[in-house]
Design an enzyme around this catalytic site. Structure first.
Site, short mmCIF file in Angstrom:
data_model
loop_
_atom_site.label_atom_id
_atom_site.label_comp_id
_atom_site.label_asym_id
_atom_site.label_seq_id
_atom_site.Cartn_x
_atom_site.Cartn_y
_atom_site.Cartn_z
CB SER A 70 6.97 99.63 10.15
OG SER A 70 6.01 99.57 9.13
N GLY B 285 9.68 96.94 8.78
CA GLY B 285 8.74 97.13 7.66
C GLY B 285 9.31 96.38 6.47
N GLY C 159 9.14 96.69 3.23
CA GLY C 159 9.77 97.48 2.17
C GLY C 159 11.13 97.99 2.61
CB ALA C 160 12.15 99.89 5.63
N GLY D 262 11.48 78.42 4.15
CA GLY D 262 12.27 78.62 5.37
C GLY D 262 13.61 77.91 5.30
N GLY E 258 14.72 75.79 2.02
CA GLY E 258 15.21 76.42 0.79
C GLY E 258 14.08 77.01 -0.05
CG ASP F 127 11.44 91.59 4.64
OD1 ASP F 127 10.53 91.32 3.83
OD2 ASP F 127 11.24 91.97 5.80
CB SER G 253 19.26 87.88 7.49
OG SER G 253 18.19 86.97 7.43
O1 RIB Z 1 9.23 90.92 7.29
C1 RIB Z 1 9.53 91.37 8.58
C2 RIB Z 1 8.82 92.64 8.86
O2 RIB Z 1 7.44 92.37 8.89
C3 RIB Z 1 9.14 93.25 10.19
O3 RIB Z 1 10.27 94.09 10.15
C4 RIB Z 1 7.87 93.97 10.55
O4 RIB Z 1 7.95 95.35 10.30
C5 RIB Z 1 6.79 93.32 9.70
O5 RIB Z 1 6.16 94.18 8.90
#
Ligand code: RIB
Length: 296
Positions: free
Chosen positions: A13, A41, A43-44, A214, A217, A244, A274
């Site tokens: 996204s 997004g 996945g990305a 968060g 841990g 992610d 991150s």
């Molecule tokens: O996990 C974070 C992501 O969740 C963001 O980058 C946003 O796209 C949402 O989907």
């Protein structure tokens, strides 16, 4: 060390991020401070994070045939993610996430757009790639039937599946059974297991369910006892994408054959780095950065 080969099946996204001092209430208009358009997004984000951590990553997903779609593809390429299996869908808009950063936290509305075109039929065309991977990672910003299809496929071809059940939704027992690892946060675990006590869920799924808490841990049950693998203390700038990053790092380490504790610690270290940068992908660390911090 051999590179881990990972397929990430999920959303790509564009994140439209507003920062403001406060979050507006219903019917209220306020003045914000900044606006940024950055790739995101779930996945990305996981694909980019895993590639920065040294994995050989194949993204399987869809973008729109718009400017955002082009920018998302460019971003994958700049980060070394293979885009052979990312399809631009004609006449459809790319997925977008509308993010407000205020009062030290984010609120997000996701419009799936092209991510709704990541169908079982589409995945079926990538079955050969999936079968050749050390690990498949998936999340829930794509259709539910696709997650079910992938879960069954991974089980059939005996490729481990890391399911990050985010955003929260109720999923079938079959998907749970076919997943090798599941990584909900506390809220997602609550939805997934219908309000059941966390310790009960953890005991039901030893070494399979990893609840991310968060800054505290990650908690799991090792067959004998509940273990909390602590995170690392940092000054957070933006927590978007921390989950992610954890998933990508945990998955990469698992796919490389590291132990569960090593993999969670690696994930925690990467996730805590991150949050020190702006945007979901802004603070995602490289392999060298994580290893240097772990050695300290
Ligand atoms: O996990 C974070 C992501 O969740 C963001 O980058 C946003 O796209 C949402 O989907």
């Amino acid at each position: 060390m051999r590179k881990a080969k990972i397929a990430v099946i999920g959303s790509s996204s564009m994140d439209l991020v507003v920062t403001s001092k406060k979050r507006p209430g219903a019917g209220e208009t306020i003045l914000g401070e900044s606006f940024k358009t950055i790739p995101g997004g779930k996945g990305a984000n996981q694909a980019v994070a895993a590639a920065r951590l040294g994995a050989e990553v194949y993204m399987i997903g869809c973008v729109g045939d718009d400017h955002y779609g082009e920018a998302i593809l460019r971003n994958f390429q700049n980060n070394g993610v293979n885009t052979e299996y990312v399809e631009p869908v004609t006449g459809v808009e790319s997925g977008t996430a509308h993010i407000i950063l205020a009062e030290g936290d984010n609120s997000i509305v996701v419009v799936k757009g092209a991510n709704d075109y990541v169908t079982p039929r589409y995945i079926n065309q990538t079955a050969e790639l999936i079968e050749s991977c050390d690990l498949v990672m998936i999340q829930q910003e794509i259709p539910e039937e696709t997650v079910e299809f992938v879960a069954e496929l991974c089980k059939k071809v005996e490729v481990p599946l890391l399911l990050n059940p985010a955003p929260a939704r109720v999923i079938s027992q079959k998907v749970i059974d076919c997943s090798t690892y599941m990584t909900p946060n506390e809220h997602e675990a609550n939805v997934l297991f219908d309000g059941q006590a966390m310790s009960h869920s953890l005991r039901t799924y030893p070494e399979k369910l990893f609840i991310t808490e968060g800054a505290a841990g990650v908690r799991y049950f090792n067959g004998q006892e509940e273990v909390l693998v602590p995170s690392f203390k940092v000054e957070a700038v933006d927590t978007t994408g921390a989950g992610d990053t954890f998933n990508a790092a945990f998955g990469t380490a698992i796919a490389e054959g590291k132990t569960l504790t090593e993999s969670i610690t690696f994930g925690n270290r990467a996730a805590s780095l991150s949050v020190t940068g702006f945007g979901a992908q802004g603070g995602m660390p490289t392999r060298e950065e994580v290893e240097r911090m772990l050695a300290e």
